[in-house]
Design a protein around this motif. Structure first.
Motif, PDB file in Angstrom:
ATOM      1  N   PRO A  17       0.830  -1.206   0.000  1.00 23.79           N
ATOM      2  CA  PRO A  17       0.000   0.000   0.000  1.00 23.79           C
ATOM      3  C   PRO A  17       0.867   1.259   0.000  1.00 23.79           C
ATOM      4  O   PRO A  17       1.951   1.284   0.584  1.00 23.79           O
ATOM      5  N   THR A  18       0.356   2.282  -0.647  1.00 22.80           N
ATOM      6  CA  THR A  18       1.082   3.542  -0.703  1.00 22.80           C
ATOM      7  C   THR A  18       0.919   4.277   0.625  1.00 22.80           C
ATOM      8  O   THR A  18       0.086   3.918   1.458  1.00 22.80           O
ATOM      9  N   ASP A  19       1.706   5.327   0.800  1.00 22.04           N
ATOM     10  CA  ASP A  19       1.590   6.132   2.013  1.00 22.04           C
ATOM     11  C   ASP A  19       0.212   6.769   2.118  1.00 22.04           C
ATOM     12  O   ASP A  19      -0.354   6.883   3.209  1.00 22.04           O
ATOM     13  N   ALA A  20      -0.344   7.183   0.998  1.00 23.43           N
ATOM     14  CA  ALA A  20      -1.679   7.784   0.999  1.00 23.43           C
ATOM     15  C   ALA A  20      -2.738   6.769   1.435  1.00 23.43           C
ATOM     16  O   ALA A  20      -3.652   7.103   2.194  1.00 23.43           O
ATOM     17  N   GLU A  21      -2.605   5.530   0.965  1.00 22.93           N
ATOM     18  CA  GLU A  21      -3.550   4.491   1.367  1.00 22.93           C
ATOM     19  C   GLU A  21      -3.423   4.179   2.848  1.00 22.93           C
ATOM     20  O   GLU A  21      -4.431   3.998   3.544  1.00 22.93           O
ATOM     21  N   LEU A  22      -2.208   4.128   3.352  1.00 25.57           N
ATOM     22  CA  LEU A  22      -2.000   3.883   4.778  1.00 25.57           C
ATOM     23  C   LEU A  22      -2.553   5.030   5.620  1.00 25.57           C
ATOM     24  O   LEU A  22      -3.134   4.798   6.687  1.00 25.57           O
ATOM     25  N   ASP A  23      -2.400   6.257   5.139  1.00 28.21           N
ATOM     26  CA  ASP A  23      -2.970   7.406   5.848  1.00 28.21           C
ATOM     27  C   ASP A  23      -4.490   7.337   5.871  1.00 28.21           C
ATOM     28  O   ASP A  23      -5.121   7.657   6.884  1.00 28.21           O
ATOM     29  N   ALA A  24      -5.094   6.919   4.758  1.00 24.90           N
ATOM     30  CA  ALA A  24      -6.549   6.792   4.699  1.00 24.90           C
ATOM     31  C   ALA A  24      -7.039   5.718   5.664  1.00 24.90           C
ATOM     32  O   ALA A  24      -8.059   5.898   6.348  1.00 24.90           O
ATOM     33  N   ILE A  25      -6.316   4.620   5.746  1.00 29.46           N
ATOM     34  CA  ILE A  25      -6.670   3.554   6.684  1.00 29.46           C
ATOM     35  C   ILE A  25      -6.557   4.060   8.115  1.00 29.46           C
ATOM     36  O   ILE A  25      -7.428   3.810   8.953  1.00 29.46           O
ATOM     37  N   GLU A  26      -5.494   4.784   8.403  1.00 31.95           N
ATOM     38  CA  GLU A  26      -5.293   5.335   9.745  1.00 31.95           C
ATOM     39  C   GLU A  26      -6.410   6.314  10.105  1.00 31.95           C
ATOM     40  O   GLU A  26      -6.886   6.337  11.235  1.00 31.95           O
ATOM     41  N   GLN A  27      -6.856   7.088   9.127  1.00 30.02           N
ATOM     42  CA  GLN A  27      -7.941   8.044   9.350  1.00 30.02           C
ATOM     43  C   GLN A  27      -9.254   7.321   9.631  1.00 30.02           C
ATOM     44  O   GLN A  27     -10.068   7.784  10.426  1.00 30.02           O
ATOM     45  N   MET A  68      -9.533   4.329  10.999  1.00 26.85           N
ATOM     46  CA  MET A  68      -9.385   3.322  12.041  1.00 26.85           C
ATOM     47  C   MET A  68     -10.435   3.420  13.152  1.00 26.85           C
ATOM     48  O   MET A  68     -10.942   2.380  13.596  1.00 26.85           O
ATOM     49  N   PRO A  69     -10.826   4.610  13.635  1.00 33.12           N
ATOM     50  CA  PRO A  69     -11.886   4.637  14.658  1.00 33.12           C
ATOM     51  C   PRO A  69     -13.199   4.013  14.163  1.00 33.12           C
ATOM     52  O   PRO A  69     -13.878   3.302  14.911  1.00 33.12           O
ATOM     53  N   LEU A  70     -13.544   4.245  12.904  1.00 33.45           N
ATOM     54  CA  LEU A  70     -14.747   3.642  12.345  1.00 33.45           C
ATOM     55  C   LEU A  70     -14.592   2.133  12.230  1.00 33.45           C
ATOM     56  O   LEU A  70     -15.512   1.379  12.566  1.00 33.45           O
ATOM     57  N   ILE A  71     -13.445   1.686  11.791  1.00 30.00           N
ATOM     58  CA  ILE A  71     -13.198   0.246  11.654  1.00 30.00           C
ATOM     59  C   ILE A  71     -13.322  -0.442  13.011  1.00 30.00           C
ATOM     60  O   ILE A  71     -13.976  -1.483  13.141  1.00 30.00           O
ATOM     61  N   ASP A 102     -18.057  11.664  12.562  1.00 28.84           N
ATOM     62  CA  ASP A 102     -16.772  12.332  12.743  1.00 28.84           C
ATOM     63  C   ASP A 102     -15.924  12.252  11.480  1.00 28.84           C
ATOM     64  O   ASP A 102     -15.277  13.226  11.090  1.00 28.84           O
ATOM     65  N   LEU A 103     -15.940  11.095  10.836  1.00 26.38           N
ATOM     66  CA  LEU A 103     -15.160  10.919   9.616  1.00 26.38           C
ATOM     67  C   LEU A 103     -15.717  11.798   8.488  1.00 26.38           C
ATOM     68  O   LEU A 103     -14.952  12.426   7.747  1.00 26.38           O
ATOM     69  N   ALA A 104     -17.037  11.875   8.396  1.00 28.92           N
ATOM     70  CA  ALA A 104     -17.652  12.709   7.360  1.00 28.92           C
ATOM     71  C   ALA A 104     -17.417  14.189   7.638  1.00 28.92           C
ATOM     72  O   ALA A 104     -17.267  14.985   6.706  1.00 28.92           O
ATOM     73  N   ASN A 105     -17.388  14.576   8.907  1.00 27.34           N
ATOM     74  CA  ASN A 105     -17.211  15.979   9.255  1.00 27.34           C
ATOM     75  C   ASN A 105     -15.774  16.451   9.159  1.00 27.34           C
ATOM     76  O   ASN A 105     -15.510  17.650   9.261  1.00 27.34           O
ATOM     77  N   GLN A 106     -14.825  15.538   8.971  1.00 26.34           N
ATOM     78  CA  GLN A 106     -13.433  15.951   8.784  1.00 26.34           C
ATOM     79  C   GLN A 106     -13.323  16.763   7.513  1.00 26.34           C
ATOM     80  O   GLN A 106     -12.478  17.631   7.399  1.00 26.34           O
ATOM     81  N   GLY A 107     -14.190  16.454   6.543  1.00 26.37           N
ATOM     82  CA  GLY A 107     -14.295  17.252   5.311  1.00 26.37           C
ATOM     83  C   GLY A 107     -13.012  17.295   4.520  1.00 26.37           C
ATOM     84  O   GLY A 107     -12.069  16.552   4.731  1.00 26.37           O
ATOM     85  N   GLY A 108     -13.003  18.212   3.582  1.00 23.46           N
ATOM     86  CA  GLY A 108     -11.838  18.366   2.729  1.00 23.46           C
ATOM     87  C   GLY A 108     -11.916  17.446   1.532  1.00 23.46           C
ATOM     88  O   GLY A 108     -12.696  16.511   1.472  1.00 23.46           O
ATOM     89  N   ALA A 109     -11.098  17.740   0.565  1.00 20.70           N
ATOM     90  CA  ALA A 109     -11.081  16.955  -0.670  1.00 20.70           C
ATOM     91  C   ALA A 109     -10.446  15.594  -0.449  1.00 20.70           C
ATOM     92  O   ALA A 109     -10.709  14.655  -1.180  1.00 20.70           O
ATOM     93  N   ASP A 110      -9.595  15.471   0.573  1.00 11.07           N
ATOM     94  CA  ASP A 110      -8.897  14.219   0.791  1.00 11.07           C
ATOM     95  C   ASP A 110      -9.637  13.297   1.737  1.00 11.07           C
ATOM     96  O   ASP A 110      -9.161  12.219   2.064  1.00 11.07           O
ATOM     97  N   ALA A 111     -10.832  13.681   2.198  1.00  7.08           N
ATOM     98  CA  ALA A 111     -11.592  12.845   3.124  1.00  7.08           C
ATOM     99  C   ALA A 111     -12.141  11.636   2.390  1.00  7.08           C
ATOM    100  O   ALA A 111     -12.672  11.753   1.282  1.00  7.08           O
TER     101      ALA A 111
END
Length: 87
Positions: free
Chosen positions: A20-30, A32-35, A74-83
């Motif tokens: 996995p790329t760094d971006a994919e790992l960051d998305a997984i980390e983001q 993680m509370p939902l998971i 919480d995940l939806a409210n983080q917003g931004g284009a990268d959410a």
């Protein structure tokens, strides 16, 4: 004697380009509370499968559902284009 071999790639990633790329790992980390909240919900539901759910079991499942909904919010409210998109 015929040898049986698989024609598919192995499931485990062996090559660096399959990691996995760094971006994919960051998305997984983001996410993680939902998971983890979803895992807790599944655990609560599994505990009620082999018996008649008691009031405590019902509360446990409701609490787990509320945690999943809160984590999704919480995940939806983080917003931004990268959410990540939560389904």
């Amino acid at each position: 004697m015929d040898h049986i071999v698989t024609l598919q790639d192995p499931v485990t990633a062996f090559a660096p380009w399959m990691e996995p790329t760094d971006a994919e790992l960051d998305a997984i980390e983001q996410e993680m509370p939902l998971i983890l909240a979803e895992v807790d919900l599944v655990d609560a539901q599994i505990m009620t499968l082999d018996r008649t759910p008691s009031e405590l079991d019902a509360r446990r499942v409701r609490r787990a559902r509320r945690r999943v909904l809160a984590a999704r919010r919480d995940l939806a409210n983080q917003g931004g284009a990268d959410a990540p998109v939560v389904a």
